[in-house]
Design an enzyme around this catalytic site. Structure first.
Site, PDB file in Angstrom:
ATOM      1  N   LYS A 207       0.834  -0.930   0.422  1.00 24.87           N
ATOM      2  CA  LYS A 207      -0.294  -0.099   0.568  1.00 24.87           C
ATOM      3  C   LYS A 207       1.321   1.122   0.228  1.00 24.87           C
ATOM      4  CE  LYS A 207      -4.011  -1.444   1.361  1.00 24.87           C
ATOM      5  NZ  LYS A 207      -5.426  -2.215   2.045  1.00 24.87           N
ATOM      6  N   ARG A 242      -3.932  -9.789   4.955  1.00 24.70           N
ATOM      7  CA  ARG A 242      -4.081  -9.831   4.158  1.00 24.70           C
ATOM      8  C   ARG A 242      -3.356  -9.148   2.938  1.00 24.70           C
ATOM      9  NH1 ARG A 242      -6.458  -6.425   0.056  1.00 24.70           N
ATOM     10  NH2 ARG A 242      -8.487  -7.728  -1.701  1.00 24.70           N
TER      11      ARG A 242
HETATM   12  N1  HH2 Z   1      -7.362  -3.627   0.998  1.00 26.00           N
HETATM   13  C1  HH2 Z   1      -7.791  -3.944   0.006  1.00 26.00           C
HETATM   14  C2  HH2 Z   1      -8.893  -4.102  -0.790  1.00 26.00           C
HETATM   15  N2  HH2 Z   1      -9.833  -5.314   0.019  1.00 26.00           N
HETATM   16  N3  HH2 Z   1     -10.280  -5.398   2.527  1.00 26.00           N
HETATM   17  C3  HH2 Z   1      -9.521  -5.616   3.537  1.00 26.00           C
HETATM   18  N4  HH2 Z   1     -10.346  -6.376   4.455  1.00 26.00           N
HETATM   19  N5  HH2 Z   1      -8.647  -5.145   3.849  1.00 26.00           N
HETATM   20  C4  HH2 Z   1      -7.338  -4.038   2.996  1.00 26.00           C
HETATM   21  O1  HH2 Z   1      -6.876  -3.635   3.866  1.00 26.00           O
HETATM   22  C5  HH2 Z   1      -7.979  -4.399   1.530  1.00 26.00           C
HETATM   23  C6  HH2 Z   1      -9.095  -4.968   1.382  1.00 26.00           C
HETATM   24  C7  HH2 Z   1      -7.095  -3.018  -1.019  1.00 26.00           C
HETATM   25  O2  HH2 Z   1      -6.005  -3.864  -2.494  1.00 26.00           O
HETATM   26  P1  HH2 Z   1      -5.794  -4.468  -3.283  1.00 26.00           P
HETATM   27  O3  HH2 Z   1      -7.571  -5.433  -3.002  1.00 26.00           O
HETATM   28  O4  HH2 Z   1      -4.268  -5.285  -3.744  1.00 26.00           O
HETATM   29  O5  HH2 Z   1      -6.031  -4.172  -4.365  1.00 26.00           O
HETATM   30  P2  HH2 Z   1      -7.901  -2.818  -5.226  1.00 26.00           P
HETATM   31  O6  HH2 Z   1      -8.510  -2.725  -4.825  1.00 26.00           O
HETATM   32  O7  HH2 Z   1      -7.099  -1.450  -6.327  1.00 26.00           O
HETATM   33  O8  HH2 Z   1      -8.010  -4.467  -6.549  1.00 26.00           O
END
Ligand code: HH2
Length: 262
Positions: A207, A242
């Site tokens: 992040k 995660r």
């Molecule tokens: N962060 C992201 C997405 N879902 N869910 C939870 N519970 N906690 C988090 O910190 C979280 C989440 C964002 O990360 P990512 O899935 O890699 O990216 P994107 O939203 O661009 O798909």
């Protein structure tokens, strides 16, 4: 106690660090099976990016992206499947197909989400965010970030319990309506979230708060920072982390676990 790992699988063209990786269902299944072999306890499958400024995705498109993978993985039965969605209809379809956890970054803002999870006997991750991915950057205003996030999460936990959901994870939402300073402070004071009486999940993986540190400007440069954040989070009470990089994270956490056992 072993920290659980939630492996991230984004079936999106535009996720901030792993968008557009899987051209076919087979490619996604291979990646999922690799995450499991590396030590993922949960697979978190998402069909809509939540990166700052992301455009909403229509329900049919999101379902088309995630459902075939959920169905195939449920047949494998090798790890618990979590569906990362803000839409109750997407959650319900994936729960019917074999997912057992709903990861809702809006923290059950739509009451039908809690109903869907309860109806299927599923668990939930209630994450803290203010606004939407499009507006959240302007909403990162707190006096005491931990106290305020905790109070807002307490209300979500109450809603989930009232709906009859037995398994509830709380997530302070690193990077969601948080500045980098807020995200670092949340990691330092993570134990305070134990007062909510639920296992704590954190999502620090790749992040942008890590990108404020030297040499980690791009998401691809944030593995070491992610591992450090995962270990710090686990030391401060996180039960689940995660991450995209499950293998390296499992190794980093094994050091903490050996230290604890010593
Ligand atoms: N962060 C992201 C997405 N879902 N869910 C939870 N519970 N906690 C988090 O910190 C979280 C989440 C964002 O990360 P990512 O899935 O890699 O990216 P994107 O939203 O661009 O798909």
């Amino acid at each position: 106690m072993r920290t659980l790992l939630m492996g991230v699988l984004n079936m999106t063209p535009d996720s901030f660090s792993d968008g557009g990786l899987f051209p076919t269902l087979e490619a996604a299944l291979d990646a999922a099976r690799r995450l499991i072999s590396e030590g993922a306890d949960f697979l978190d499958i998402g069909g809509e990016s939540t990166r700052p400024g992301a455009e909403p995705v229509p329900e049919e498109i999101e379902l088309r992206r995630v459902l075939p993978l959920v169905e195939a993985l449920a047949e494998d039965g090798l790890a618990r499947i979590s569906i990362d969605t803000m839409k109750p209809a997407v959650a319900a379809a994936c729960l019917r197909a074999g997912a057992s956890l709903v990861n809702d970054i809006t923290g059950l803002r739509d009451p039908r989400m809690a109903e869907a999870a309860a109806h299927h006997g599923a668990g939930v991750v209630v994450m803290h965010m203010r606004g939407t991915p499009r507006t959240m950057r302007q909403e990162a205003n707190y006096g005491d970030v931990v106290a305020e996030v905790k109070a807002e999460l307490a209300e979500k936990v109450r809603l989930a319990r009232e709906a009859g959901i037995a398994e509830i994870f709380v997530d302070p939402g690193i990077g969601f309506a948080k500045t980098a300073a807020h995200s670092f402070e949340i990691l330092r004071r993570l134990r305070e979230f134990e007062e909510l009486g639920c296992p704590i999940l954190i999502g620090p993986s790749r992040k942008s708060f890590l990108g404020t540190l030297p040499g980690m400007e791009k998401p691809g440069e944030r593995l070491e920072g992610t591992l450090a954040a995962a270990v710090i989070g686990a030391m401060h009470g996180a039960s689940v982390v995660r991450v995209h990089d499950v293998g390296p994270c499992r190794k980093a956490l094994s050091v903490l676990e050996a230290v604890r056992r010593s």
